[in-house]
Design a protein around this motif. Structure first.
Motif, PDB file in Angstrom:
ATOM      1  N   PHE A  31     -13.867  -2.371 -12.901  1.00  0.00           N
ATOM      2  CA  PHE A  31     -14.249  -2.812 -11.555  1.00  0.00           C
ATOM      3  C   PHE A  31     -13.824  -1.778 -10.509  1.00  0.00           C
ATOM      4  N   ILE A  32     -12.552  -1.409 -10.517  1.00  0.00           N
ATOM      5  CA  ILE A  32     -12.046  -0.529  -9.447  1.00  0.00           C
ATOM      6  C   ILE A  32     -12.630   0.877  -9.585  1.00  0.00           C
ATOM      7  N   SER A  33     -13.011   1.238 -10.800  1.00  0.00           N
ATOM      8  CA  SER A  33     -13.580   2.576 -11.013  1.00  0.00           C
ATOM      9  C   SER A  33     -14.975   2.716 -10.402  1.00  0.00           C
ATOM     10  N   THR A  34     -15.588   1.596 -10.012  1.00  0.00           N
ATOM     11  CA  THR A  34     -16.917   1.710  -9.393  1.00  0.00           C
ATOM     12  C   THR A  34     -16.801   2.036  -7.894  1.00  0.00           C
ATOM     13  N   PHE A  35     -15.556   2.080  -7.374  1.00  0.00           N
ATOM     14  CA  PHE A  35     -15.354   2.410  -5.953  1.00  0.00           C
ATOM     15  C   PHE A  35     -14.734   3.804  -5.838  1.00  0.00           C
ATOM     16  N   ASP A  36     -14.935   4.391  -4.669  1.00  0.00           N
ATOM     17  CA  ASP A  36     -14.430   5.735  -4.431  1.00  0.00           C
ATOM     18  C   ASP A  36     -12.937   5.652  -4.037  1.00  0.00           C
ATOM     19  N   ALA A  37     -12.091   6.228  -4.859  1.00  0.00           N
ATOM     20  CA  ALA A  37     -10.643   6.107  -4.647  1.00  0.00           C
ATOM     21  C   ALA A  37     -10.217   6.731  -3.311  1.00  0.00           C
ATOM     22  N   GLU A  38     -10.868   7.835  -2.934  1.00  0.00           N
ATOM     23  CA  GLU A  38     -10.481   8.490  -1.670  1.00  0.00           C
ATOM     24  C   GLU A  38     -10.878   7.627  -0.479  1.00  0.00           C
ATOM     25  N   GLN A  39     -12.028   6.955  -0.606  1.00  0.00           N
ATOM     26  CA  GLN A  39     -12.449   6.057   0.488  1.00  0.00           C
ATOM     27  C   GLN A  39     -11.486   4.879   0.614  1.00  0.00           C
ATOM     28  N   ILE A  40     -11.046   4.384  -0.510  1.00  0.00           N
ATOM     29  CA  ILE A  40     -10.083   3.269  -0.477  1.00  0.00           C
ATOM     30  C   ILE A  40      -8.792   3.719   0.206  1.00  0.00           C
ATOM     31  N   LYS A  41      -8.346   4.925  -0.142  1.00  0.00           N
ATOM     32  CA  LYS A  41      -7.125   5.452   0.478  1.00  0.00           C
ATOM     33  C   LYS A  41      -7.293   5.544   1.986  1.00  0.00           C
ATOM     34  N   SER A  42      -8.413   6.120   2.427  1.00  0.00           N
ATOM     35  CA  SER A  42      -8.523   6.316   3.876  1.00  0.00           C
ATOM     36  C   SER A  42      -8.706   4.967   4.576  1.00  0.00           C
ATOM     37  N   TYR A  43      -9.300   3.984   3.886  1.00  0.00           N
ATOM     38  CA  TYR A  43      -9.396   2.651   4.491  1.00  0.00           C
ATOM     39  C   TYR A  43      -8.002   2.027   4.628  1.00  0.00           C
ATOM     40  N   LYS A  44      -7.184   2.194   3.604  1.00  0.00           N
ATOM     41  CA  LYS A  44      -5.811   1.655   3.682  1.00  0.00           C
ATOM     42  C   LYS A  44      -5.046   2.332   4.820  1.00  0.00           C
ATOM     43  N   ARG A  45      -5.290   3.640   4.988  1.00  0.00           N
ATOM     44  CA  ARG A  45      -4.617   4.348   6.098  1.00  0.00           C
ATOM     45  C   ARG A  45      -5.066   3.776   7.437  1.00  0.00           C
ATOM     46  N   LEU A  46      -6.338   3.389   7.508  1.00  0.00           N
ATOM     47  CA  LEU A  46      -6.861   2.808   8.752  1.00  0.00           C
ATOM     48  C   LEU A  46      -6.193   1.448   9.023  1.00  0.00           C
ATOM     49  N   LEU A  47      -6.053   0.639   7.986  1.00  0.00           N
ATOM     50  CA  LEU A  47      -5.367  -0.659   8.146  1.00  0.00           C
ATOM     51  C   LEU A  47      -3.938  -0.438   8.644  1.00  0.00           C
ATOM     52  N   LEU A  48      -3.279   0.541   8.028  1.00  0.00           N
ATOM     53  CA  LEU A  48      -1.892   0.855   8.410  1.00  0.00           C
ATOM     54  C   LEU A  48      -1.804   1.294   9.859  1.00  0.00           C
ATOM     55  N   LYS A  49      -2.709   2.207  10.233  1.00  0.00           N
ATOM     56  CA  LYS A  49      -2.677   2.755  11.595  1.00  0.00           C
ATOM     57  C   LYS A  49      -2.931   1.638  12.618  1.00  0.00           C
ATOM     58  N   THR A  50      -3.912   0.789  12.318  1.00  0.00           N
ATOM     59  CA  THR A  50      -4.240  -0.299  13.247  1.00  0.00           C
ATOM     60  C   THR A  50      -3.028  -1.217  13.417  1.00  0.00           C
ATOM     61  N   PHE A  51      -2.373  -1.510  12.305  1.00  0.00           N
ATOM     62  CA  PHE A  51      -1.196  -2.379  12.358  1.00  0.00           C
ATOM     63  C   PHE A  51      -0.063  -1.704  13.141  1.00  0.00           C
ATOM     64  N   HIS A  52       0.174  -0.431  12.820  1.00  0.00           N
ATOM     65  CA  HIS A  52       1.238   0.309  13.517  1.00  0.00           C
ATOM     66  C   HIS A  52       0.956   0.418  15.015  1.00  0.00           C
ATOM     67  N   ASP A  53      -0.296   0.739  15.358  1.00  0.00           N
ATOM     68  CA  ASP A  53      -0.643   0.860  16.781  1.00  0.00           C
ATOM     69  C   ASP A  53      -0.370  -0.455  17.495  1.00  0.00           C
ATOM     70  N   GLY A  54      -0.731  -1.565  16.838  1.00  0.00           N
ATOM     71  CA  GLY A  54      -0.543  -2.884  17.446  1.00  0.00           C
ATOM     72  C   GLY A  54       0.919  -3.232  17.617  1.00  0.00           C
ATOM     73  N   ILE A  55       1.719  -2.847  16.643  1.00  0.00           N
ATOM     74  CA  ILE A  55       3.151  -3.181  16.679  1.00  0.00           C
ATOM     75  C   ILE A  55       3.843  -2.545  17.881  1.00  0.00           C
TER      76      ILE A  55
END
Ligand code: PMP
Length: 409
Positions: free
Chosen positions: A294-318
């Motif tokens: 399942f996870i191999s059908t997604f782009d690992a680098e895209q997942i990483k940069s999406y997680k970074r976006l979640l982190l940044k949004t959370f950090h900015d809000g904090i």
């Protein structure tokens, strides 16, 4: 922005349609399972259920083939040299305990040194400690440096000094489960190998961030748990290079792991059976294979940069919420935010968030020695996965703001 379609990814996970009120940010503890994994486990029990490696009937043969296919699937995922280098265990904890026990009873001698880091989970501390005293082995710890703002890191000068003592084993986590920081493993492992050490990696948190390539990473052993990679609980992987797996004294004795048994003595089986005593978690292994496919059908680098976006949004809000003490840093982070509300107990914050159906974890995150070094009694951990939505981050920030206000009353 990220090209990753998080909404589409989330739709693969029945939990979120069946329990829509939850914002699940406890992904470092365990991840949810996509339908493909639930289906593979259900199909096994409905249509294929049988024990492996022992029946003469077709059902057992089918179960054995599926189980061994799952092993090959993991082998390919990690780019291991052969499927016999993949041992199924009950989890990362069991895998690390097998390595520590196995090396202590075979390779290590009194006066030998094992190096771990200040960022380790209890599983990579206690598994060694259990034997150190009895075998006279010394456990060294790479200290921390830095601070929360710039990010805590391991003190690499101190590491080099520990390496100059020629440790027999260097055992490191890939990613800290408490702070989210990613260790500079490639270079640390190369330096350890240059000193002749056996290298062990706890990939429990790292596997969902960066899949290792066993032909390039200088790791003799690598462990992870299926349940942190969208697979079932009760299953872990112990990867080892054949030469080192063969040296491990088995931790568990019983059926399957033997070639011949008499009351006087037993002769062990070949790998991988040698280190898999008893009936394995067959359905969970099929579930892990389904998770990997399942996870191999997604782009690992895209997942990483999406997680970074979640982190940044959370950090900015904090930044806009008063009285938050961050322990984790935004940079070099695999998706974990750890924080406290000034002067408040972490459990109180987690309970207030739970009232809004936001699942986080509070405490010391099985890393008591780390929290002692940080001189805080615990913290609340927000751990992101690619099925988390940006809207959930906003909702969480609002809930956090309200909780801070309530705690201040
Ligand atoms: N190591 C790390 C870094 C972890 O985060 C965990 C799980 N919290 C473990 C080891 C142990 O994993 P398990 O409980 O699945 O055996």
């Amino acid at each position: 922005m990220s090209d990753f379609n998080a909404a589409a990814f989330r739709q693969h996970f029945p939990f979120f349609t069946e329990q829509p009120e939850w914002i699940y940010l406890d992904n470092a503890a365990t991840t949810h399972k996509p339908a493909a994994v639930l289906d593979a486990v259900g199909l096994f029990y409905r249509q294929q259920n049988s024990n492996v490696h022992r029946g003469t009937h077709l059902l057992s043969e089918t179960a054995t083939n599926l189980y061994e296919d799952a092993r090959t699937c993991v082998q390919k995922y990690l780019n291991a040299a052969e499927s016999a280098e993949i041992i199924f265990t009950s989890g990362t904890t069991a895998a690390l305990n097998q390595i520590a026990y196995g090396l202590m009873h075979s390779v290590l001698k009194a006066g030998d040194r094992v190096v771990i880091s200040a960022l380790e989970h209890h599983a990579n501390i206690v598994s060694w400690q259990l034997h150190c005293q009895r075998f006279g082995v010394i456990l060294d710890v790479i200290p921390l440096q830095g601070d929360a703002a710039s990010g805590y890191q391991l003190d690499l000068n101190a590491y080099n000094k520990l390496l100059s003592l020629n440790p027999k084993v260097v055992s490191l986590t890939q990613v800290s489960n408490a702070l989210g920081c990613i260790l500079p493993l490639e270079n640390m492992l190369l330096a350890a190998k240059a000193c002749g050490a056996i290298t062990v990696v706890d990939g429990a948190q790292g596997i969902a961030w960066q899949v290792p390539d066993m032909q390039t990473l200088a790791a003799d052993f690598y462990c992870f748990s299926a349940h942190k990679l969208y697979g079932p609980t009760g299953l872990g992987v112990l990867y080892g290079k054949r030469e080192w797996l063969e040296k491990l004294t088995p931790l568990l004795g019983g059926g399957e792991m033997i070639e011949h048994v008499s009351f006087a003595r037993s002769r062990f089986n070949q790998l991988p059976a040698r280190l898999e005593a008893g009936t394995p978690s067959i359905a969970a292994a099929l579930g892990l294979a389904a998770a990997i496919r399942f996870i191999s059908t997604f782009d690992a680098e895209q997942i990483k940069s999406y997680k970074r976006l979640l982190l940044k949004t959370f950090h900015d809000g904090i930044q806009h919420i008063p009285g938050i003490n961050l322990l984790s840093a935004q940079q070099n982070n695999a998706g974990i935010v750890t924080l406290n509300v000034q002067g408040e107990h972490p459990a109180d914050l987690a309970l207030l968030l739970n009232e809004q159906r936001i699942a986080v974890r509070a405490g010391q995150h099985c890393a008591m020695p780390l929290f002692e070094l940080l001189a805080v009694p615990g913290a609340v951990r927000f751990a992101f996965a690619p099925y988390n939505q940006l809207t959930e981050v906003e909702q969480c920030l609002n809930a956090l703001t309200q909780a801070v206000e309530i705690l201040a009353l």
